[in-house]
Each structure stands twice: as structure tokens, then as C-alpha cells.
Design a protein around this motif. Structure first.
Motif, PDB file in Angstrom:
ATOM      1  N   GLN A  78       0.835  -1.200   0.000  1.00 58.28           N
ATOM      2  CA  GLN A  78       0.000   0.000   0.000  1.00 58.28           C
ATOM      3  C   GLN A  78       0.872   1.253   0.000  1.00 58.28           C
ATOM      4  O   GLN A  78       1.853   1.352   0.734  1.00 58.28           O
ATOM      5  CB  GLN A  78      -0.899  -0.010   1.237  1.00 58.28           C
ATOM      6  N   SER A  92      -1.447   2.907  -8.765  1.00 55.40           N
ATOM      7  CA  SER A  92      -2.388   3.608  -9.645  1.00 55.40           C
ATOM      8  C   SER A  92      -1.682   4.708 -10.432  1.00 55.40           C
ATOM      9  O   SER A  92      -1.927   4.895 -11.624  1.00 55.40           O
ATOM     10  CB  SER A  92      -3.533   4.206  -8.820  1.00 55.40           C
ATOM     11  N   ARG A 130     -12.629   1.442 -12.820  1.00 53.46           N
ATOM     12  CA  ARG A 130     -13.035   0.270 -12.059  1.00 53.46           C
ATOM     13  C   ARG A 130     -13.467  -0.840 -13.009  1.00 53.46           C
ATOM     14  O   ARG A 130     -13.975  -0.587 -14.097  1.00 53.46           O
ATOM     15  CB  ARG A 130     -14.199   0.625 -11.125  1.00 53.46           C
ATOM     16  N   ASP A 168      -8.326  -0.593 -12.336  1.00 49.35           N
ATOM     17  CA  ASP A 168      -7.621  -0.170 -11.125  1.00 49.35           C
ATOM     18  C   ASP A 168      -8.128  -0.891  -9.881  1.00 49.35           C
ATOM     19  O   ASP A 168      -9.313  -1.207  -9.757  1.00 49.35           O
ATOM     20  CB  ASP A 168      -7.802   1.346 -10.943  1.00 49.35           C
ATOM     21  N   ASN A 169      -7.184  -1.161  -8.977  1.00 49.24           N
ATOM     22  CA  ASN A 169      -7.487  -1.611  -7.620  1.00 49.24           C
ATOM     23  C   ASN A 169      -8.330  -2.880  -7.594  1.00 49.24           C
ATOM     24  O   ASN A 169      -9.334  -2.970  -6.894  1.00 49.24           O
ATOM     25  CB  ASN A 169      -8.202  -0.491  -6.847  1.00 49.24           C
ATOM     26  N   SER A 193      -9.298  -6.380  -6.349  1.00 49.42           N
ATOM     27  CA  SER A 193      -9.102  -7.132  -5.109  1.00 49.42           C
ATOM     28  C   SER A 193      -9.663  -8.543  -5.208  1.00 49.42           C
ATOM     29  O   SER A 193      -9.382  -9.374  -4.353  1.00 49.42           O
ATOM     30  CB  SER A 193      -9.769  -6.403  -3.938  1.00 49.42           C
ATOM     31  N   THR A 237      -4.082  -3.088 -11.859  1.00 50.81           N
ATOM     32  CA  THR A 237      -3.370  -2.718 -10.635  1.00 50.81           C
ATOM     33  C   THR A 237      -4.103  -3.331  -9.452  1.00 50.81           C
ATOM     34  O   THR A 237      -5.313  -3.551  -9.497  1.00 50.81           O
ATOM     35  CB  THR A 237      -3.288  -1.190 -10.435  1.00 50.81           C
ATOM     36  N   GLY A 238      -3.374  -3.583  -8.364  1.00 52.42           N
ATOM     37  CA  GLY A 238      -3.983  -4.120  -7.154  1.00 52.42           C
ATOM     38  C   GLY A 238      -2.916  -4.701  -6.236  1.00 52.42           C
ATOM     39  O   GLY A 238      -1.806  -5.020  -6.677  1.00 52.42           O
TER      40      GLY A 238
END
Length: 492
Positions: free
Chosen positions: A198, A203, A222, A243-244, A246, A288-289
Motif C-alpha cells: 500500500q 495507480s 473500475r 484499477d485496484n 481485489s 493494478t492491485g
């Protein structure tokens, strides 16, 4: 002049349109309009709020003093034009990158004047493409790129690496190889997966890589909730960046595999009973993630892990992006210079990797620069294989069973027998409960092993299927160890 002697409005519009625009169709039957001498084409049926062919036709008629026409006349004229265009030769349209004549490729800079970059075997230059060679299709996702700077001496690549937080030199060379691959319309490239702790700037790093190809308006988004929305977004642009992440559902994983290597979607056309339209897509993808959980084997072969680290000194967003926008022309120029060098380099094609085109590009990059991209790519695939095995209890159990097989031998059993043997090995003497998703039938086991086959082969366990007169069987084998070169020399 009597009413009978007046030229109908639809004929006036049609004559004007055919004098100022070129009309053609694509392989799927969509008709496009292209202003004479300009490389950008628009579908004539586009109903977009800005930039539709209907609007540019109305503006042209008004500015040239011909008049303002009602909607009925415009519709009748466009219907006739569309029917006439269906008899013309087929020509494809392209978003952002396109193949050209004589081995060249083109990069659309997204400019209103149509200026683009032509990358050819001896270099690159900026020019407006001949509409017969390249037709650009632009959408709201097509951003404008600055004019690249020539003769940068490679300093643009160094500037990019200083702005990004890549953890190792191997990660940097893989990122460069991916950017070069994005400029080749016929080369499938694996999807970079920017990962790290983190605050590592995943990003931000993803946005930088995307904006080198898509301009400063390019951004991350997203992941859509369903495959249909994902395909729509992919087909409207060149680089798709999610992005991001999970969690990755099986459906999303399968869709990403199709995006990377190419597929086609067929849907029923709106307001019709039986007509269909086709959406073909193969696009560069970026993710990304921190962690997406269990990675399926087929997607693992199409990923390119890029690890970032936390920066020691933080900068404000405004300062960072101001600096990036300032050096983007130099970065783009250096990337184009390097692309020409890589394409001119000769290297053998690695035949043992799934993404052979990208592996060949890495080998060419090594030949041109000596960076070691191919070795880094192989190491990244090994790491992904480990991730797949660590997240799959069936793969771990098969490897545990294969450890007891003598090298150079194999075991054959039916799928039901293998299920019984592997289930007993996993449960052990304590009869521990089976995990969720464990195969319940021989058929399910066989299907799971087919997905795991490449991953297990990378760890020296070969799986094959066959049939005897009595039944079908699954064979698990460990190949005999091949002696190393120094061992062969010692034998003589």
C-alpha cells in the motif's frame, strides 16, 4: 421556378456529401464517412452528441451557404448514401494503432489535423496518413498525444523510470517491452499487473504507462460488473486499464484472457428481429492491485507482474503530473526510437512460451539493448506458476503424489481412480474434510487437470489423456532428468 422544377432537398444533400466525403464499409457492414484528405472516419449512423457525421454534414451545408435542411431530408439522403456505400470495397478502421504499407505501422496522435506517427523499418516521422492506407476511428476515449521529440538519445526512458517506482531493473525492462508491444497492432501482449505494498504508487504508475499511449486524458477505471460492459469499454479504446482489483471472478478472468489474445462477440442489433453485429477485440490490458486472490492458470500465462516499491520522497499530484506532461514528448520520442531499434534487431523466437510474440519482442529488445528482458519474463512466469500452485490445493496434491513416481515412469488410471487416490492423499489418515471446490466426479477432476496441465508441466509433472479398449485413462508422469552439459562432458 415552379415547385416541380426545384431539386429535392435529399438530392442536394447527397450531391454535397459525395463531393466532400468518401464513404466506405467495413467487414461487418458498418458504413463510415471520411472527409476528403482527412484520415479520421465516422460511422454515418452515429447518434453521438458530439462529432457525428450527421452534424458535420449539417455544419458543412450551412457554412458553404447551401442551406439548412429538415430531418426528413437528411435521413433520406443518409439512407441512400448508406445503400450506395454497401457496394464499395471493404476497408478496416483502427483505433490508436494500425498496420500500414511496406511494413510500417501508424500511431494516431488524436489531433484534429490528423497528424500521426509512421513507424517504418528505417525510422519514424510525423505525417498525415493517406486515407487509402489508414482510416482512424475515434471515440470519447481517444485522447490527444503531444508531438514526440526526435533524437532524444534515450533520455526519455530514463525520465520515465525516475517518475515510476519500479522495484527492480528487471521490472523496468518488462514495462518497456510492454510499451513497445502496445505500438504493434499485430502483437498480443500480456497484461501488466502492477502490484506492491500500500502506498507504492500502483495507480499512479499505471496512469503513466497508459498516458504514454493514450494521452493525458487516459485514466484507470473500475472493473465493470459484467463481461458485456467490459467488452464495450475495451472495444471503444486501445489500452484498457482496470484499477485496484481485489477479487477476480472466473467470468472476469476468462474475459481478460479473451481481451489479451483476441476474440469476437456477436450481439443482436437493436430494433431488429434477426440482424446481428460483431465486436472484435484484442487490446492491451493493464491491471493494478495489491492482491487478487487465486489466479487461474490460463490467465497466469497472460499476465506480466510489475512490482513497485514505496517511494522515499512523496510529491504532490499537481507537481508530479505537471512534470510528466512536460517530459511526455521526450518519453514518447525515446519510445519510438527504441521501437525502431527493436524491430530491426534479429533474435530467435522462443517456442516454449505461450505468448511467443511477446517473448520474441523481449528477445529483440535484448539483442538491441542487452537489458535481459527475456530472462526477466521467464522469471515472472515462474513466479506466477508458484502463485497458481499456492492457491490450488488440487495442484499441490498432484505434485505431492508425483513426487513418489520414479523419474522416467508414468502412472495410468481412470479419472474415478485418480479422484479416489488424490482425495485419499489429501484427506490423510486423519480424514480431514475436503475444501470447497474439490472435484466431486472424475469428469470434474479431468477438466481441472486440463486447466492445470501447463502449470504442472512447468514443475516437471506431465499429464496426458488416452484410451484403451476398456476405458479412458489419465496418465501422470515425471520425465527422466536430462543430464546437464557439464555432466555429459564428464561422461566421456
Amino acid at each position: 421556378m415552379s415547385e416541380d422544377e426545384k431539386t429535392p432537398a435529399r438530392e442536394i444533400i447527397t450531391d454535397y456529401a459525395q463531393a466532400h466525403f468518401r464513404y466506405f464499409r467495413t467487414a461487418d457492414g458498418t458504413v463510415y464517412a471520411q472527409k476528403n484528405g482527412h484520415p479520421v472516419a465516422r460511422p454515418i449512423r452515429s447518434q453521438g452528441t458530439t462529432g457525428s457525421h450527421r452534424q458535420e454534414l449539417m455544419v458543412g451545408l450551412f457554412k458553404d451557404g447551401i442551406g439548412v435542411f429538415n430531418g426528413t431530408a437528411m435521413k433520406e439522403a443518409l439512407d441512400l448514401i448508406e445503400a450506395l456505400a454497401l457496394t464499395e470495397e471493404v476497408q478496416p478502421v483502427h483505433i490508436r494503432v494500425a498496420p500500414g504499407f511496406d511494413g510500417a505501422t501508424w500511431l494516431d496522435l488524436g489531433r484534429a489535423d490528423g497528424q500521426s506517427v509512421r513507424i517504418h523499418p528505417t525510422g519514424w516521422d510525423i505525417r498525415t496518413p493517406d486515407p487509402q492506407e489508414v482510416c482512424w476511428r475515434r471515440t470519447q476515449l481517444t485522447g490527444e498525444l503531444p508531438l514526440p521529440v526526435k533524437d532524444t538519445g534515450g533520455k526519455g526512458i530514463d525520465l520515465l523510470m525516475r517518475l515510476c517506482n519500479f522495484a527492480t531493473a528487471e521490472t523496468e525492462c518488462l514495462a518497456i517491452a510492454w510499451l513497445i508491444g502496445c505500438l504493434a497492432p499485430s502483437v498480443p501482449v500480456p497484461a501488466p499487473f502492477l502490484t506492491g505494498p500500500q502506498g507504492a504508487g500502483k495507480s499512479t504508475g499505471g496512469r503513466m504507462l497508459v498516458r504514454i499511449i493514450e494521452g493525458m486524458t487516459g485514466d484507470l477505471r473500475r472493473a465493470p460488473k459484467d463481461e458485456e460492459n467490459l467488452i464495450t469499454a475495451v472495444a471503444a479504446g486501445w489500452v484498457t486499464a482496470l484499477d485496484n482489483l481485489s477479487h477476480m471472478t472466473p467470468e472476469l478472468s476468462d474475459a481478460m484472457c479473451c481481451i489479451v489474445t483476441g476474440a469476437e462477440n456477436v450481439k443482436r442489433a437493436l430494433f431488429t428481429d434477426g440482424d446481428v453485429f460483431r465486436i472484435g477485440y484484442r487490446r492491451p490490458l493493464l491491471l493494478t492491485g495489491i492482491d487478487v486472490g487465486v489466479i487461474r492458470p490460463d490467465l497466469a500465462e497472460r499476465l506480466l507482474p510489475l512490482r513497485l516499491e514505496r517511494p522515499r520522497v512523496r510529491r504532490t499530484e499537481a507537481e508530479l503530473w505537471s512534470d510528466f506532461a512536460e517530459v511526455l514528448p521526450v518519453i514518447l520520442g525515446s519510445l519510438l526510437d527504441l521501437t525502431v531499434q527493436v524491430r530491426a534487431a534479429e533474435a530467435d523466437i522462443p517456442t516454449d512460451l505461450r505468448m511467443a510474440d511477446f517473448a520474441h519482442l523481449c528477445a529483440q529488445l535484448d539483442a538491441a539493448t542487452g537489458l535481459g528482458a527475456l530472462a526477466a519474463y521467464r522469471a515472472s512466469l515462474d513466479d506466477l506458476n508458484d502463485d497458481v500452485i499456492e492457491g490450488d490445493l488440487l495442484a499441490q496434491t498432484v505434485l505431492k503424489h508425483a513426487a513418489g513416481i520414479e523419474p522416467g515412469t508414468e502412472q495410468r488410471m481412470t479419472s474415478a481412480e485418480w479422484l479416489h487416490a488424490l482425495t485419499g492423499l489429501y484427506s490423510g489418515e486423519e480424514c480431514r474434510p475436503l475444501p470447497k471446490g474439490w472435484p466431486t466426479t472424475g469428469k470434474v477432476l479431468s477438466d481441472r487437470l486440463k486447466r492445470l496441465q501447463p502449470t504442472l508441466a512447468a514443475r516437471g509433472v506431465l499429464i496426458d489423456w488416452g484410451r484403451t479398449n476398456a476405458s479412458r485413462y489419465i496418465e501422470i508422469a515425471r520425465p527422466a532428468a536430462t543430464p546437464q552439459p557439464h555432466e555429459q562432458a564428464a561422461a566421456f
